[in-house]
Write a protein that holds these residues in place. Structure first.
Motif, short mmCIF file in Angstrom:
data_model
loop_
_atom_site.label_atom_id
_atom_site.label_comp_id
_atom_site.label_asym_id
_atom_site.label_seq_id
_atom_site.Cartn_x
_atom_site.Cartn_y
_atom_site.Cartn_z
N MET A 130 0.85 -1.19 0.00
CA MET A 130 0.00 0.00 0.00
C MET A 130 0.88 1.24 0.00
N LYS A 131 0.59 2.16 -0.92
CA LYS A 131 1.40 3.37 -1.05
C LYS A 131 1.13 4.31 0.12
N GLU A 132 2.23 4.93 0.64
CA GLU A 132 2.10 5.84 1.78
C GLU A 132 1.35 7.10 1.37
N ALA A 133 0.49 7.57 2.29
CA ALA A 133 -0.23 8.81 2.04
C ALA A 133 0.72 10.00 2.09
N THR A 134 0.39 11.04 1.32
CA THR A 134 1.23 12.24 1.27
C THR A 134 0.40 13.49 1.56
N LEU A 135 1.11 14.59 1.87
CA LEU A 135 0.43 15.87 2.05
C LEU A 135 -0.32 16.26 0.78
N LYS A 136 0.30 15.98 -0.38
CA LYS A 136 -0.30 16.34 -1.66
C LYS A 136 -1.63 15.61 -1.85
N GLN A 137 -1.66 14.32 -1.49
CA GLN A 137 -2.88 13.51 -1.63
C GLN A 137 -4.00 14.07 -0.75
N ILE A 138 -3.66 14.43 0.50
CA ILE A 138 -4.66 15.00 1.41
C ILE A 138 -5.18 16.32 0.87
N ALA A 139 -4.24 17.16 0.36
CA ALA A 139 -4.61 18.48 -0.17
C ALA A 139 -5.55 18.36 -1.37
N GLU A 140 -5.22 17.45 -2.31
CA GLU A 140 -6.04 17.28 -3.51
C GLU A 140 -7.42 16.75 -3.18
N THR A 141 -7.47 15.82 -2.21
CA THR A 141 -8.75 15.22 -1.82
C THR A 141 -9.68 16.27 -1.21
N LEU A 142 -9.11 17.17 -0.40
CA LEU A 142 -9.91 18.18 0.28
C LEU A 142 -10.04 19.48 -0.52
N GLY A 143 -9.28 19.58 -1.61
CA GLY A 143 -9.35 20.78 -2.43
C GLY A 143 -8.73 22.00 -1.77
N ILE A 144 -7.67 21.78 -1.00
CA ILE A 144 -6.96 22.88 -0.35
C ILE A 144 -5.47 22.78 -0.68
N ASN B 138 -5.92 10.57 9.40
CA ASN B 138 -6.06 9.35 10.21
C ASN B 138 -6.60 8.20 9.38
N SER B 139 -7.58 8.47 8.53
CA SER B 139 -8.16 7.40 7.72
C SER B 139 -7.15 6.87 6.69
N LEU B 140 -6.25 7.74 6.24
CA LEU B 140 -5.22 7.32 5.27
C LEU B 140 -3.96 6.80 5.97
N GLN B 141 -3.97 6.84 7.31
CA GLN B 141 -2.80 6.44 8.12
C GLN B 141 -1.55 7.24 7.71
N TYR B 142 -1.74 8.53 7.56
CA TYR B 142 -0.64 9.40 7.17
C TYR B 142 0.35 9.59 8.32
N THR B 143 1.64 9.47 8.01
CA THR B 143 2.70 9.79 8.97
C THR B 143 3.68 10.73 8.30
N PRO B 144 4.20 11.73 9.03
CA PRO B 144 5.14 12.67 8.43
C PRO B 144 6.41 11.97 7.95
N ASN B 145 6.98 12.47 6.89
CA ASN B 145 8.25 11.95 6.38
C ASN B 145 9.36 12.54 7.23
N SER B 146 9.86 11.74 8.19
CA SER B 146 10.85 12.26 9.14
C SER B 146 12.15 12.64 8.45
N PHE B 147 12.49 11.94 7.38
CA PHE B 147 13.72 12.26 6.65
C PHE B 147 13.62 13.66 6.04
N ALA B 148 12.46 13.95 5.45
CA ALA B 148 12.27 15.28 4.84
C ALA B 148 12.26 16.36 5.92
N VAL B 149 11.62 16.06 7.06
CA VAL B 149 11.60 17.01 8.17
C VAL B 149 13.02 17.30 8.64
N ASN B 150 13.81 16.23 8.76
CA ASN B 150 15.18 16.39 9.23
C ASN B 150 16.02 17.21 8.27
N LEU B 151 15.78 17.04 6.97
CA LEU B 151 16.51 17.83 5.97
C LEU B 151 16.19 19.31 6.13
#
Length: 340
Positions: free
Chosen positions: A1-15, A43-56
């Motif tokens: 299963m592909k990991e959820a992304t901020l982009k996916q959440i944004a597109e789904t909600l139209g924001i 929560n429904s998509l089980q989204y977790t932040p990309n810690s590697f990107a945050v660390n960068l």
């Protein structure tokens, strides 16, 4: 299963992706309705932040390195517990490495942690440490650094220590107060500072109480083991059968001494009184129970982490940080091995 992304959440909600990010971080300029929609979908998509990107972005790894001589030792395991407990509360992962008292392994482990770009390093030196170039490299790179227990006084870093000389002095004075006049010392290897200081404390206690120092009553461990305690106890009683007191560098060695005495019908404390160092849990279950010096190991780990965190935060905020030394208190615990 592909990991959820901020982009996916944004597109789904139209924001926008920015709004999603702000909502997840609970920014006040995002409405409660939008925040709820973002959180529910995340929560429904089980989204977790990309810690590697945050660390960068933050230039933080949220990881610290810990190098200790050995994991199985009761003292070091308690220090580890103290560090991990506080690191987890503050969102840090701890990489634990064991030098096995080897300077070469210690050097490789420091290099590994530097290459991993950890946010800071906590270290207790190996018994073989007599070359500090790898430690100087930590300082040169301005990596937050804390030493504890076995330290180098020559390295300008924060340190968490006890007064080993004073603690050993009090341990030997305890034996003298109990009537001992011929006291042997099983010391640590000649290099670590804590072994040197405990030996000096032993000598000073004798001198203060007008008991002549005899170098033949001092026996030097190589690895500071239970087996060395047994071997030296045998040698001491062969060389000096009239010894009436014994101070061991650690409880582990002292328990070896008691094991030999028990097996050979040498009465403790009637014939020989024995005191150890560190208050290892075995000191309370062996017979006779071992008198010892209480060394606050969990507190040492706790303080080491917060000293490191203080330096990490100072670096992030571009503030000057001056190394600090925290000296923890010790106390003699009297048990059956010195008390008639």
């Amino acid at each position: 299963m592909k990991e959820a992304t901020l982009k996916q959440i944004a597109e789904t909600l139209g924001i926008s992706i920015t709004t999603v990010s702000k909502a997840l971080k609970n920014y006040p300029d995002v409405s409660k309705k939008t925040k709820k929609a973002v959180f529910d979908l995340a929560n429904s998509l089980q989204y977790t932040p990309n810690s590697f990107a945050v660390n960068l972005r933050t230039k933080e790894s949220k990881t610290i390195g810990l190098i200790i001589p050995e994991v199985v030792h009761h003292f070091f395991s308690n220090v580890v517990n103290g560090i991990i407990a506080e690191a987890e509360k503050n969102g840090y992962l701890v990489i634990i490495l064991q030098s096995n008292e080897s300077i070469e392994l210690e050097k490789k482990q420091v290099e590994l942690l530097l290459n991993k770009r950890v946010d800071g390093i906590i270290l207790s030196l190996s018994n073989e440490s007599n070359d500090d170039d790898h430690i100087k490299e930590i300082i040169r790179r301005k990596i937050p650094f804390v030493q504890f227990d076995k330290i180098s006084k020559l390295i300008p870093s924060s340190k968490v220590i006890i007064n080993d000389q004073k603690a050993a002095f009090e341990a030997v004075e305890h034996l003298i107060a109990k009537g001992c006049k011929k006291i042997a010392h099983i010391r640590g290897p000649e290099n670590p500072q804590n072994a040197i200081d405990r030996f000096l404390g032993y000598k000073k206690a004798l001198e203060k109480n007008n008991i002549p120092f005899n170098s033949k009553l001092v026996y030097t461990c190589v690895n500071v083991t239970f087996e060395e305690g047994i071997a030296f106890a045998k040698q001491i009683m062969a060389d000096h059968p009239d010894v009436d007191g014994l101070f061991a560098i650690t409880d582990l060695v002292a328990v070896g001494v008691l094991a030999f005495f028990n097996d050979n019908n040498i009465k403790v404390p009637d014939q020989v009184k024995v005191i150890g160092f560190s208050n290892w849990f075995m000191s309370q279950v062996i017979s006779p129970k071992l008198s010892t010096v209480e060394q606050p190991s969990f507190e040492m780990g706790y303080q080491a982490f917060y000293l490191l965190l203080e330096e990490i935060n100072a670096n992030k905020e571009l503030r000057e940080f001056k190394p600090k030394i925290i000296e923890l208190n010790t106390s003699v615990i009297e048990r059956e091995s010195t008390s008639l």
